[in-house]
Design a protein around this motif. Structure first.
Motif, PDB file in Angstrom:
ATOM      1  N   ASN A  85       0.822  -1.222   0.000  1.00 29.04           N
ATOM      2  CA  ASN A  85       0.000   0.000   0.000  1.00 29.04           C
ATOM      3  C   ASN A  85       0.853   1.268   0.000  1.00 29.04           C
ATOM      4  OD1 ASN A  85      -2.394  -1.625   0.258  1.00 29.04           O
ATOM      5  ND2 ASN A  85      -1.907  -1.839   2.436  1.00 29.04           N
ATOM      6  N   ASP A  86       2.006   1.227  -0.678  1.00 24.76           N
ATOM      7  CA  ASP A  86       2.868   2.400  -0.726  1.00 24.76           C
ATOM      8  C   ASP A  86       3.245   2.670  -2.173  1.00 24.76           C
ATOM      9  OD1 ASP A  86       4.535   4.487  -0.277  1.00 24.76           O
ATOM     10  OD2 ASP A  86       5.952   3.426   1.025  1.00 24.76           O
ATOM     11  N   GLY A  87       2.394   3.372  -2.864  1.00 28.02           N
ATOM     12  CA  GLY A  87       2.645   3.662  -4.270  1.00 28.02           C
ATOM     13  C   GLY A  87       3.777   4.632  -4.503  1.00 28.02           C
ATOM     14  N   THR A  88       4.228   5.337  -3.456  1.00 26.12           N
ATOM     15  CA  THR A  88       5.321   6.303  -3.617  1.00 26.12           C
ATOM     16  C   THR A  88       6.643   5.748  -3.103  1.00 26.12           C
ATOM     17  OG1 THR A  88       4.865   7.323  -1.458  1.00 26.12           O
ATOM     18  CG2 THR A  88       3.679   8.199  -3.366  1.00 26.12           C
ATOM     19  N   GLY A  89       6.651   4.480  -2.646  1.00 26.56           N
ATOM     20  CA  GLY A  89       7.852   3.917  -2.037  1.00 26.56           C
ATOM     21  C   GLY A  89       8.894   3.496  -3.057  1.00 26.56           C
ATOM     22  N   TYR A  90      10.148   3.381  -2.568  1.00 26.91           N
ATOM     23  CA  TYR A  90      11.279   2.978  -3.399  1.00 26.91           C
ATOM     24  C   TYR A  90      11.735   1.569  -3.034  1.00 26.91           C
ATOM     25  CZ  TYR A  90      11.629   7.956  -4.574  1.00 26.91           C
ATOM     26  OH  TYR A  90      11.371   9.226  -5.002  1.00 26.91           O
ATOM     27  N   MET A  91      12.569   1.008  -3.901  1.00 28.13           N
ATOM     28  CA  MET A  91      13.244  -0.270  -3.663  1.00 28.13           C
ATOM     29  C   MET A  91      14.654  -0.152  -4.233  1.00 28.13           C
ATOM     30  SD  MET A  91      11.361  -2.524  -6.628  1.00 28.13           S
ATOM     31  CE  MET A  91      11.131  -1.839  -8.276  1.00 28.13           C
ATOM     32  N   MET A  92      15.489  -1.113  -3.869  1.00 26.27           N
ATOM     33  CA  MET A  92      16.855  -1.144  -4.384  1.00 26.27           C
ATOM     34  C   MET A  92      16.914  -2.181  -5.511  1.00 26.27           C
ATOM     35  SD  MET A  92      20.357  -1.934  -2.260  1.00 26.27           S
ATOM     36  CE  MET A  92      21.982  -1.670  -2.967  1.00 26.27           C
ATOM     37  N   VAL A  93      17.400  -1.761  -6.696  1.00 33.16           N
ATOM     38  CA  VAL A  93      17.558  -2.647  -7.845  1.00 33.16           C
ATOM     39  C   VAL A  93      19.051  -2.837  -8.078  1.00 33.16           C
ATOM     40  CG1 VAL A  93      17.166  -2.942 -10.318  1.00 33.16           C
ATOM     41  CG2 VAL A  93      15.375  -1.969  -8.871  1.00 33.16           C
ATOM     42  N   VAL A  94      19.509  -4.103  -8.066  1.00 31.32           N
ATOM     43  CA  VAL A  94      20.931  -4.417  -8.168  1.00 31.32           C
ATOM     44  C   VAL A  94      21.173  -5.240  -9.432  1.00 31.32           C
ATOM     45  CG1 VAL A  94      22.898  -5.541  -7.060  1.00 31.32           C
ATOM     46  CG2 VAL A  94      21.139  -4.437  -5.651  1.00 31.32           C
ATOM     47  N   ASN A  95      22.005  -4.684 -10.340  1.00 30.20           N
ATOM     48  CA  ASN A  95      22.485  -5.432 -11.502  1.00 30.20           C
ATOM     49  C   ASN A  95      23.855  -5.970 -11.109  1.00 30.20           C
ATOM     50  OD1 ASN A  95      23.198  -6.431 -13.999  1.00 30.20           O
ATOM     51  ND2 ASN A  95      22.358  -4.672 -15.121  1.00 30.20           N
ATOM     52  N   SER A  96      23.907  -7.253 -10.732  1.00 28.61           N
ATOM     53  CA  SER A  96      25.060  -7.786 -10.012  1.00 28.61           C
ATOM     54  C   SER A  96      26.365  -7.657 -10.784  1.00 28.61           C
ATOM     55  CB  SER A  96      24.817  -9.255  -9.671  1.00 28.61           C
ATOM     56  OG  SER A  96      23.723  -9.359  -8.788  1.00 28.61           O
TER      57      SER A  96
END
Length: 639
Positions: free
Chosen positions: A91-102
């Motif tokens: 329920n957090d449409g403004t939230g971020y995540m970490m994307v890692v291209n290894s």
């Protein structure tokens, strides 16, 4: 992968193997997060770099191998190869995540230092991870590492994280128990090489204390929720069953105020009581029990919390009793009241009436069922309130009209009064042909047979009755056009008659072949006036006359002798005197006209231009008038 990197990686595995932890999760109560890293939120697509958590370089946009980004979603990143996903935080449409291209070489991509932990306390470390690949490529394989300040290292391996769908986030967890009040460092390393796969998204990283299982008890029942009623003083007893886990457990009760948990002073026992006065505000009240070892109870990093104890103070019901249907004798009525499916209902009324239904139906009403009907509504919390509705059973309507048999007959173009009784208001249908449709006694002038229905009402009840008005068509006679005939000839009288149930007759019957036929044959010797009479027994008689004009018979001699002997000296047609518009024309065999006469009749004397015509045959045409055919023939002149 270089030889040095491979050697370093093997040394790490050997070092970790002494404290390797299998996948575990807390089966008891968790405390408030010591770490709760969801990478924040904002209005922009990309979040700020997080160098405090990683040595990977940050890229604004789609990261290359060995890079990372902080972003809301992967829309447009390697479409077809990467799942197009959004951040995990619910329920957090403004939230971020970490994307890692290894990176091509395995190394730590996330690191976080934690301090203020308590000795001998178990903690759960968890993170949500998803494999971004849409195809079968190099699979991520993540090692969770906890390093203590005294040099101990604990590890947990996720194993290969397989490809799935764009919503296949998975939570990975490990448990760790401190030995001393040490600071720790949490690390995550992707063991597989990058390039053609091994790409992940990371979100909602938490580190929480883990303790014994806590089962809430409210008012001596195992439950985490209780409903109370407004306007009633209540005392709620809160307690819990605690499983083994702490040697010397200590307790602290909290309540949530304005979304923040606050200690309740001096509430440090396993059980407590909460007083709710009569004027307590309607709403939801939250409580919880904190537990820790005695020496750790005041440390937020070292205690666990029960699930919320939820106390609902509910409003009393607001029932409104109503009736639906007609309150007429013999009809059915429904008693209605608003409420919830969890409510209970108790209806009472006249003559011992009772029902536990929310909306009971009373059938076949009678006058003795008039009176007040009261319903008591009780909520699941025990809140009650009553409402009353008055039922007045109206007397049965007996509708009558001025035609007991329901049938009347009138002649067309006639009127008839309709009279209804038995109620206080009236409505007639159809309205065509009525002087008024909303009175008890309209005048009806229908043009055809019609059934009039009257709706008789006494204020709440309505019944109907009907009157069939048969409209009889009146008699109408049409004797037809006047006729003309030569004496001795016949004519057909063209009579017409209309109306219902009629009879007809010609008079006088003289010289008619059948005076009872509409089209009799007439052979009168003289002028006659015939009268057609059409009779309808209930709607009178209609008559009409026809005049038959009889002309004298035209007799034409075919020879005459204009020789002056006083006998048959002229061609004489005496009947022509009856035809004032006649025309006579005589021609010789060459077509030359030798005699003309019209209007006033004059016989032919056998002369043309004052001279005798030669002996012989001559040809004539005689026009009488428009009612007769032109006559033609020949006449022979002799001397």
């Amino acid at each position: 992968m270089s030889l040095i990197t491979k050697t370093f990686y093997l040394l790490l595995l050997i070092l970790f193997s002494g404290n390797e932890i299998n996948a575990q999760e807390c089966n008891g109560a968790l405390g408030d997060p010591v770490i709760n890293n969801d990478f924040g939120r904002g209005s922009a697509l990309n979040g700020n770099p997080t160098p405090q958590y990683t040595n990977y370089p940050y890229m604004l946009g789609t990261p290359n191998d060995g890079w990372y980004t902080i972003v809301k979603n992967t829309f447009g990143m390697h479409p077809g190869n990467w799942h197009q996903i959004t951040n995990h935080t619910p329920n957090d449409g403004t939230g971020y995540m970490m994307v890692v291209n290894s990176d091509d070489n395995p190394k730590v991509f996330y690191e976080n230092k934690v301090s203020g932990l308590c000795a001998g306390t178990t903690y759960q470390f968890s993170a949500w991870i998803i494999n971004l690949l849409t195809y079968s490529g190099k699979k991520p394989n993540v090692t969770f590492t906890i390093e203590t300040s005294n040099g101990s290292i604990y590890t947990y391996h996720t194993g290969d994280i397989n490809e799935g769908g764009p919503t296949d986030w998975k939570e990975y967890k490990m448990l760790f128990t401190t030995t001393n009040d040490d600071d720790i460092t949490i690390k995550m390393m992707n063991n597989g090489p990058g390039g053609n796969g091994n790409d992940i998204a990371l979100d909602d990283i938490t580190f929480k204390p883990c303790g014994p299982k806590i089962s809430p008890i409210i008012n001596n029942k195992v439950s985490s929720i209780v409903d109370l009623c407004e306007g009633v003083s209540s005392i709620v007893s809160l307690s819990a069953n605690i499983s083994n886990g702490y040697a010397t457990p200590a307790y602290q009760w909290q309540r949530k105020l304005n979304g923040v948990w606050q200690d309740i002073p001096n509430e440090n026992l396993l059980a407590t009581t909460i007083n709710f006065p009569k004027n307590s505000t309607i709403g939801v009240y939250y409580y919880r029990l904190l537990i820790a070892e005695q020496q750790n109870i005041n440390s937020t990093n070292c205690r666990v919390a029960s699930n919320d104890f939820i106390i609902n103070i509910l409003a009393k019901p607001t029932p409104v009793a109503t009736l639906s249907g007609t309150t007429c004798t013999g009809s059915n009525i429904t008693l209605n009241v608003n409420g919830n499916t969890s409510d209970t209902f108790k209806w009472t009324g006249p003559n011992g009436y009772a029902s536990d239904l929310q909306n009971p139906v009373i059938t076949n009403l009678g006058p003795n069922q008039s009176g007040n009907y009261e319903v008591t509504v009780t909520t699941i919390a025990g809140c009650t309130r009553t409402s009353t509705v008055l039922l007045t059973v109206l007397p049965k309507i007996i509708a009558t009209t001025n035609f007991p048999t329901g049938v009347a007959t009138i002649c067309d173009n006639s009127s008839i009064p309709l009279v209804a009784s038995g109620g206080t208001s009236y409505r007639w249908e159809p309205i065509e042909g009525l002087s008024s449709s909303s009175i008890a006694n309209p005048i009806a002038t229908p043009t055809k047979t019609t059934t009039y229905t009257v709706f008789v009402t006494n204020g709440g009840c309505t019944t109907t009755t009907s009157i069939l008005i048969n409209v009889t068509k009146s008699a109408k006679a049409d004797a037809g056009a006047d006729q003309k005939a030569l004496a001795g000839e016949s004519v057909n009288l063209e009579g017409k008659a209309s109306g219902d149930n009629i009879t007809y007759l010609w008079s006088p019957p003289d010289y008619l072949d059948d005076a009872t036929k509409l089209n009799p044959v007439a052979t009168p010797p003289k002028d006659m006036v015939y009268t057609l009479s059409v009779v309808q027994s209930d709607c009178g008689t209609s008559t009409d006359n026809v005049y038959v004009k009889i002309y004298p018979k035209v007799e034409i001699k075919n020879t005459f002798t204009p020789n002056g002997d006083g006998k048959n000296d002229t061609w004489n047609i005496t009947a022509l005197e009856a035809f004032p518009t006649h025309k006579i024309k005589v021609v010789n065999r060459n077509g030359q006209t030798v005699f003309n006469n019209k209007g006033s009749y004059l016989p032919w004397d056998g002369k043309f231009n004052q001279k005798d015509v030669p002996v012989g045959s001559y040809y004539y045409t005689i026009y009488l008038n428009n009612d007769f055919k032109t006559l033609s023939g020949w006449v022979f002149v002799m001397r």
